[in-house]
Design an enzyme around this catalytic site. Structure first.
Site, PDB file in Angstrom:
ATOM      1  N   ASN A 149      39.761  37.852  39.290  1.00 30.87           N
ATOM      2  CA  ASN A 149      40.117  39.268  39.385  1.00 30.87           C
ATOM      3  C   ASN A 149      41.613  39.476  39.203  1.00 30.87           C
ATOM      4  O   ASN A 149      42.045  40.465  38.605  1.00 30.87           O
ATOM      5  CB  ASN A 149      39.639  39.862  40.712  1.00 30.87           C
ATOM      6  CG  ASN A 149      38.190  40.324  40.615  1.00 30.87           C
ATOM      7  OD1 ASN A 149      37.620  40.377  39.525  1.00 30.87           O
ATOM      8  ND2 ASN A 149      37.594  40.662  41.746  1.00 30.87           N
ATOM      9  N   LEU A 161      42.310  39.240  35.439  1.00 29.01           N
ATOM     10  CA  LEU A 161      41.832  40.421  34.711  1.00 29.01           C
ATOM     11  C   LEU A 161      42.766  41.604  34.938  1.00 29.01           C
ATOM     12  O   LEU A 161      43.150  42.298  33.997  1.00 29.01           O
ATOM     13  CB  LEU A 161      40.402  40.773  35.149  1.00 29.01           C
ATOM     14  CG  LEU A 161      39.314  39.809  34.686  1.00 29.01           C
ATOM     15  CD1 LEU A 161      38.006  40.088  35.411  1.00 29.01           C
ATOM     16  CD2 LEU A 161      39.108  39.904  33.173  1.00 29.01           C
ATOM     17  N   CYS A 166      37.590  46.284  43.725  1.00 31.36           N
ATOM     18  CA  CYS A 166      37.943  44.866  43.836  1.00 31.36           C
ATOM     19  C   CYS A 166      39.377  44.502  43.483  1.00 31.36           C
ATOM     20  O   CYS A 166      40.015  43.745  44.203  1.00 31.36           O
ATOM     21  CB  CYS A 166      37.001  44.053  42.960  1.00 31.36           C
ATOM     22  SG  CYS A 166      35.366  43.960  43.684  1.00 31.36           S
TER      23      CYS A 166
HETATM   24  C1  UDX Z   1      31.047  44.091  48.880  1.00 27.95           C
HETATM   25  C2  UDX Z   1      32.488  43.707  49.145  1.00 27.95           C
HETATM   26  O1  UDX Z   1      33.258  44.890  49.212  1.00 27.95           O
HETATM   27  C3  UDX Z   1      33.079  42.828  48.111  1.00 27.95           C
HETATM   28  O2  UDX Z   1      34.276  42.275  48.585  1.00 27.95           O
HETATM   29  C4  UDX Z   1      32.206  41.716  47.826  1.00 27.95           C
HETATM   30  O3  UDX Z   1      32.630  41.066  46.672  1.00 27.95           O
HETATM   31  C5  UDX Z   1      30.748  42.083  47.717  1.00 27.95           C
HETATM   32  O4  UDX Z   1      30.325  42.957  48.743  1.00 27.95           O
HETATM   33  P1  UDX Z   1      30.077  46.109  47.514  1.00 27.95           P
HETATM   34  O5  UDX Z   1      28.678  45.667  47.398  1.00 27.95           O
HETATM   35  O6  UDX Z   1      30.703  46.882  46.407  1.00 27.95           O
HETATM   36  O7  UDX Z   1      31.015  44.869  47.694  1.00 27.95           O
HETATM   37  O8  UDX Z   1      30.292  46.885  48.904  1.00 27.95           O
HETATM   38  P2  UDX Z   1      29.456  48.089  49.466  1.00 27.95           P
HETATM   39  O9  UDX Z   1      28.829  48.850  48.375  1.00 27.95           O
HETATM   40  O10 UDX Z   1      30.347  48.767  50.457  1.00 27.95           O
HETATM   41  O11 UDX Z   1      28.250  47.354  50.224  1.00 27.95           O
HETATM   42  C6  UDX Z   1      28.351  46.680  51.413  1.00 27.95           C
HETATM   43  C7  UDX Z   1      27.130  47.039  52.263  1.00 27.95           C
HETATM   44  O12 UDX Z   1      27.098  46.245  53.449  1.00 27.95           O
HETATM   45  C8  UDX Z   1      27.089  48.490  52.725  1.00 27.95           C
HETATM   46  O13 UDX Z   1      25.896  49.093  52.274  1.00 27.95           O
HETATM   47  C9  UDX Z   1      27.119  48.401  54.250  1.00 27.95           C
HETATM   48  O14 UDX Z   1      26.360  49.405  54.896  1.00 27.95           O
HETATM   49  C10 UDX Z   1      26.555  47.020  54.493  1.00 27.95           C
HETATM   50  N1  UDX Z   1      26.924  46.452  55.800  1.00 27.95           N
HETATM   51  C11 UDX Z   1      28.206  46.438  56.203  1.00 27.95           C
HETATM   52  C12 UDX Z   1      25.936  45.896  56.589  1.00 27.95           C
HETATM   53  O15 UDX Z   1      24.756  45.927  56.249  1.00 27.95           O
HETATM   54  N2  UDX Z   1      26.291  45.338  57.791  1.00 27.95           N
HETATM   55  C13 UDX Z   1      27.574  45.350  58.240  1.00 27.95           C
HETATM   56  O16 UDX Z   1      27.843  44.859  59.328  1.00 27.95           O
HETATM   57  C14 UDX Z   1      28.558  45.909  57.417  1.00 27.95           C
HETATM   58  C1  UDX Z   2      35.811  43.772  38.286  1.00 25.42           C
HETATM   59  C2  UDX Z   2      35.591  42.461  37.527  1.00 25.42           C
HETATM   60  O1  UDX Z   2      35.530  42.726  36.125  1.00 25.42           O
HETATM   61  C3  UDX Z   2      34.313  41.783  38.006  1.00 25.42           C
HETATM   62  O2  UDX Z   2      34.167  40.527  37.371  1.00 25.42           O
HETATM   63  C4  UDX Z   2      34.380  41.607  39.515  1.00 25.42           C
HETATM   64  O3  UDX Z   2      33.183  41.030  39.992  1.00 25.42           O
HETATM   65  C5  UDX Z   2      34.625  42.928  40.201  1.00 25.42           C
HETATM   66  O4  UDX Z   2      35.807  43.538  39.680  1.00 25.42           O
HETATM   67  P1  UDX Z   2      34.833  46.236  38.058  1.00 25.42           P
HETATM   68  O5  UDX Z   2      35.898  46.608  39.032  1.00 25.42           O
HETATM   69  O6  UDX Z   2      33.447  46.698  38.285  1.00 25.42           O
HETATM   70  O7  UDX Z   2      34.758  44.652  37.920  1.00 25.42           O
HETATM   71  O8  UDX Z   2      35.242  46.818  36.617  1.00 25.42           O
HETATM   72  P2  UDX Z   2      36.154  46.321  35.406  1.00 25.42           P
HETATM   73  O9  UDX Z   2      35.387  46.526  34.174  1.00 25.42           O
HETATM   74  O10 UDX Z   2      36.729  45.003  35.626  1.00 25.42           O
HETATM   75  O11 UDX Z   2      37.306  47.417  35.386  1.00 25.42           O
HETATM   76  C6  UDX Z   2      38.272  47.524  36.429  1.00 25.42           C
HETATM   77  C7  UDX Z   2      39.286  48.583  36.103  1.00 25.42           C
HETATM   78  O12 UDX Z   2      40.139  48.168  35.038  1.00 25.42           O
HETATM   79  C8  UDX Z   2      38.674  49.916  35.644  1.00 25.42           C
HETATM   80  O13 UDX Z   2      39.368  50.984  36.251  1.00 25.42           O
HETATM   81  C9  UDX Z   2      38.876  49.912  34.151  1.00 25.42           C
HETATM   82  O14 UDX Z   2      38.959  51.204  33.619  1.00 25.42           O
HETATM   83  C10 UDX Z   2      40.202  49.176  34.046  1.00 25.42           C
HETATM   84  N1  UDX Z   2      40.396  48.535  32.736  1.00 25.42           N
HETATM   85  C11 UDX Z   2      39.593  47.510  32.339  1.00 25.42           C
HETATM   86  C12 UDX Z   2      41.409  48.980  31.902  1.00 25.42           C
HETATM   87  O15 UDX Z   2      42.155  49.923  32.235  1.00 25.42           O
HETATM   88  N2  UDX Z   2      41.583  48.360  30.682  1.00 25.42           N
HETATM   89  C13 UDX Z   2      40.802  47.329  30.282  1.00 25.42           C
HETATM   90  O16 UDX Z   2      41.028  46.818  29.166  1.00 25.42           O
HETATM   91  C14 UDX Z   2      39.768  46.897  31.136  1.00 25.42           C
END
Ligand code: UDX
Ligand code: UDX
Length: 459
Positions: free
Chosen positions: A223, A226, A275
């Site tokens: 990350n 990227l 992220c």
């Molecule tokens: C999360 C993390 O943010 C990220 O760092 C990691 O890479 C993958 O998991 P994401 O799935 O995007 O990413 O987060 P989110 O959509 O907020 O989902 C987390 C879920 O966990 C929520 O639905 C929340 O309600 C749940 N949760 C949280 C539990 O079930 N138990 C808890 O104690 C806390």
């Molecule tokens: C990222 C990583 O790609 C993924 O592998 C990891 O698991 C989670 O974080 P995500 O955040 O879902 O995924 O989206 P990504 O496509 O990586 O874009 C991140 C941000 O960068 C976006 O706001 C996108 O608009 C921006 N971006 C991406 C640019 O501005 N220019 C680019 O060329 C690519």
């Protein structure tokens, strides 16, 4: 039906939900249950209206749900039954105490570890799916082995690399799957069990095995790399605007060098998403803890450049509209942090909207998927904000349009019609460089794109 294995995932969010749906769809021999403390979310996963939008996800869920994919709030029961538990709870940036604003907040994650310990009476493999600071597995192991007479737990790291908007595609044909474990006989066996799951549909050569610390760190490093590419091209975009170079042309030329590659070189208003910022802050914090200040400063600059880029975008809007936007209607095209998702976490649009509201503009927000989140993000913010489903309605009576998300929809709008309904002189700020700037200029817009000299009808 007898299932070969019982897989549980704790956390039904953007990562846990799609990942488990794909595992269940590809592996009918496993029973896959996804649990969450959020009842509303689980209800949505069980309904026809999933809690997240991802192209292709509805179909995957429809094929597996109730066959071998289940969504539930029965966490303790799920733990008791599981052979393998993926932990995918959120690990946000800490907002309090030591490391506030940088370190990962591991409270949910630790609570989950304790919950696993409390409810287990058989041996289990625990898989870290959440992105975590390197060496977190050691802490998890300490918690899980803290009580005597408890079963055996093997902790494995299996970071998720999916990107939002392409989650299903990324899960079905990943560049790689990484599984890290302790290099002990038990650790190696546990790693094999996780590899076996993915081997159901991922070619063997794409499944990487490593030690557990490499696996944890690889996710943060990927990350960081990227986001660093995005900040690198954005830094060049600023120089392009001063020199009449065109950033997309520079990116194309640079990206054709096969050592560099052409992806992730799109200049824009800055990166967002849940992220990138969180993981770099986390990396910076870890480096500082190990006394690696130069490394910390290096990665920190990626975030600083990103914040500067979005501020610069707002300054360009205000500056080019005769240094005042007070009372002017400005339509933001897009609010999601990228196209094909409704997610707005850390979206640059939030900063653009707030920046313009500070300048007393009337901000109109349109987005095909993210309006609900946008309303939530801007609740309680001072100033005049309106939300519009229809981009034409959003643009009506506007002094300016600003493209903040690269939705395809915005490429094909009838800009002649939009222009007729706008206040003259009409301004267009393309924060994603997706429009045909020359044509829009010809029909009458004053066009400001990222990394390109402005196309104006005045001096
Ligand atoms: C999360 C993390 O943010 C990220 O760092 C990691 O890479 C993958 O998991 P994401 O799935 O995007 O990413 O987060 P989110 O959509 O907020 O989902 C987390 C879920 O966990 C929520 O639905 C929340 O309600 C749940 N949760 C949280 C539990 O079930 N138990 C808890 O104690 C806390
Ligand atoms: C990222 C990583 O790609 C993924 O592998 C990891 O698991 C989670 O974080 P995500 O955040 O879902 O995924 O989206 P990504 O496509 O990586 O874009 C991140 C941000 O960068 C976006 O706001 C996108 O608009 C921006 N971006 C991406 C640019 O501005 N220019 C680019 O060329 C690519």
């Amino acid at each position: 039906m007898e299932f070969e294995k019982d897989i549980l995932c704790i956390g039904a969010g953007y990562v846990g939900g799609p990942t488990m749906s794909v595992i269940a769809e590809r592996c009918p021999q496993y029973r896959v249950t996804v649990v969450d403390i959020d009842e509303e979310k689980i209800r949505a996963w069980n309904s026809g209206n999933l809690p997240i939008f991802e192209p292709g996800l509805d179909e995957v869920v429809a094929r597996a749900r109730e066959r071998n994919l289940f969504f539930s709030t029965e966490i303790a029961e799920g733990i008791r039954r599981a052979d393998i538990i993926f932990v995918s709870v959120n690990t946000p940036t800490k907002t309090f105490g030591e490391g506030a604003g940088r370190a990962a907040d591991l409270q949910y994650w630790e609570k989950t570890a304790r919950q696993i310990l409390e409810n287990s009476s058989s041996d289990k493999i625990i898989v870290e799916k959440s992105t975590l600071p390197v060496r977190t597995a050691a802490a998890m192991e300490r918690i899980l082995t803290s009580a005597s007479g408890k079963p055996r737990f093997d902790v494995v790291s299996n970071p998720e690399f999916l990107a939002e908007g392409t989650a299903v595609e990324d899960l079905l044909s990943p560049d790689r799957v990484l599984v890290g474990a302790r290099e002990t006989p038990e650790g190696v066996l546990a790693r094999k069990e996780i590899v076996k799951i993915y081997a159901n549909w991922v070619p063997k050569e794409r499944i990487l095995e490593s030690n557990i610390w490499s696996s944890e760190l690889s996710k943060l490093a990927a990350n960081a790399f990227l986001s660093q590419r995005v900040s690198s091209i954005n830094s060049i975009s600023a120089l392009c605007e001063k020199t009449e170079a065109v950033v997309d042309e520079v990116a194309a030329a640079v990206g054709m060098d096969s050592r560099i590659g052409d992806r992730f070189l799109k200049a824009g208003v800055g990166f967002g998403g849940s992220c990138f910022k969180k993981d770099i802050l986390n990396l910076v914090y870890i480096c500082e803890n190990y006394g690696l200040d130069e490394v910390a400063r290096y990665w920190e600059s990626v975030i600083r450049l990103n914040e500067w880029q979005v501020q610069r975008f707002v300054r360009t809007i205000v500056g080019s509209m005769f240094n005042t936007v007070a009372g002017k209607r400005i339509a933001l095209f897009g609010f999601a942090f990228k196209a094909n998702t409704g997610d707005t976490r850390e979206s640059p649009a939030i900063y653009v909207a707030k920046g313009l509201l500070d300048e007393r503009a009337h901000v109109v927000i349109t987005d095909p998927k993210a309006l609900e989140n946008a309303r939530r993000d801007l609740a309680g913010v001072d100033g005049q904000v309106t939300f519009e489903e229809d981009p034409y309605a959003a643009a009506k009576g506007a002094h300016a349009l600003a493209v903040v998300t690269e939705w395809d929809l915005y490429r094909t709008l009838d800009y002649e019609r939009i222009l007729r309904d706008m206040v003259s002189p009409a301004f267009l700020f393309d924060g994603r460089n997706i429009l045909d700037h020359e044509r829009l200029h010809r029909i009458g817009f004053n066009v400001f794109a990222v990394g390109k000299a402005p196309l104006r009808h005045y001096e």
